[in-house]
Motif scaffolding. Structure first.
Motif, PDB file in Angstrom:
ATOM      1  N   UNK A  92      18.202  15.619  13.798  1.00 34.48           N
ATOM      2  CA  UNK A  92      17.689  15.451  15.156  1.00 34.48           C
ATOM      3  C   UNK A  92      17.366  16.793  15.808  1.00 34.48           C
ATOM      4  N   UNK A  93      17.898  17.880  15.273  1.00 33.74           N
ATOM      5  CA  UNK A  93      17.652  19.211  15.855  1.00 33.74           C
ATOM      6  C   UNK A  93      16.687  20.070  15.041  1.00 33.74           C
ATOM      7  N   UNK A  94      16.567  19.772  13.760  1.00 35.21           N
ATOM      8  CA  UNK A  94      15.733  20.578  12.869  1.00 35.21           C
ATOM      9  C   UNK A  94      14.667  19.679  12.248  1.00 35.21           C
ATOM     10  N   UNK A  95      13.438  20.152  12.238  1.00 35.55           N
ATOM     11  CA  UNK A  95      12.365  19.333  11.664  1.00 35.55           C
ATOM     12  C   UNK A  95      12.476  19.297  10.135  1.00 35.55           C
ATOM     13  N   UNK A  96      11.922  18.264   9.539  1.00 36.80           N
ATOM     14  CA  UNK A  96      11.953  18.101   8.085  1.00 36.80           C
ATOM     15  C   UNK A  96      10.942  19.046   7.436  1.00 36.80           C
ATOM     16  N   UNK A  97      11.349  19.682   6.350  1.00 34.26           N
ATOM     17  CA  UNK A  97      10.445  20.581   5.639  1.00 34.26           C
ATOM     18  C   UNK A  97       9.716  19.878   4.494  1.00 34.26           C
ATOM     19  N   UNK A  98      10.272  18.811   3.962  1.00 36.78           N
ATOM     20  CA  UNK A  98       9.668  18.034   2.861  1.00 36.78           C
ATOM     21  C   UNK A  98       9.238  18.944   1.712  1.00 36.78           C
ATOM     22  N   UNK A  99      10.116  19.836   1.295  1.00 35.37           N
ATOM     23  CA  UNK A  99       9.790  20.804   0.244  1.00 35.37           C
ATOM     24  C   UNK A  99       9.499  20.104  -1.077  1.00 35.37           C
TER      25      UNK A  99
END
Length: 109
Positions: A92-99
């Motif tokens: 909820x605080x950090x966006x997803x990077x989808x590496x």
């Protein structure tokens, strides 16, 4: 005269478990792993206690007994960092990077 083809289930099974197919699956997994390493985020030492751990934690393996029925060669790419799930999917605080998603879309050819 038309040629006839008769499929052999045993032969197809042997092909799917062959070292040749396993080597190709591992090659593709290594391409995806290399792409994931290249786009992995690295935190700064100011707020990240282990900068570079996520980037250094990519692995790939293969087996000839994979799949749902354990009847084919498969290769797997994963990250062993304890927080890899949150880097991939976000919080909820950090966006997803989808590496891994982006690496799989870019690599594997």
């Amino acid at each position: 005269m038309a040629a006839k083809f008769r499929m052999s289930r045993k032969g197809v099974g042997q092909l799917l478990r062959s070292p040749m197919v396993e080597a190709e699956m591992l090659r593709r997994a290594d391409v995806i792993k290399d792409a994931a390493v290249a786009i992995s985020p690295v935190g700064t030492a100011a707020w990240d206690p282990h900068p570079g751990l996520y980037k250094a934690s990519w692995h790939s393996t293969s087996t000839r007994r994979g799949g749902r029925r354990k009847d084919r060669a498969v290769a797997t790419v994963w990250n062993s960092a304890p927080y890899a799930r949150w880097v991939e999917y976000g919080t909820e605080r950090v966006h997803a990077h989808h590496v891994l998603l982006r690496a799989a879309q870019a690599g594997g050819r």
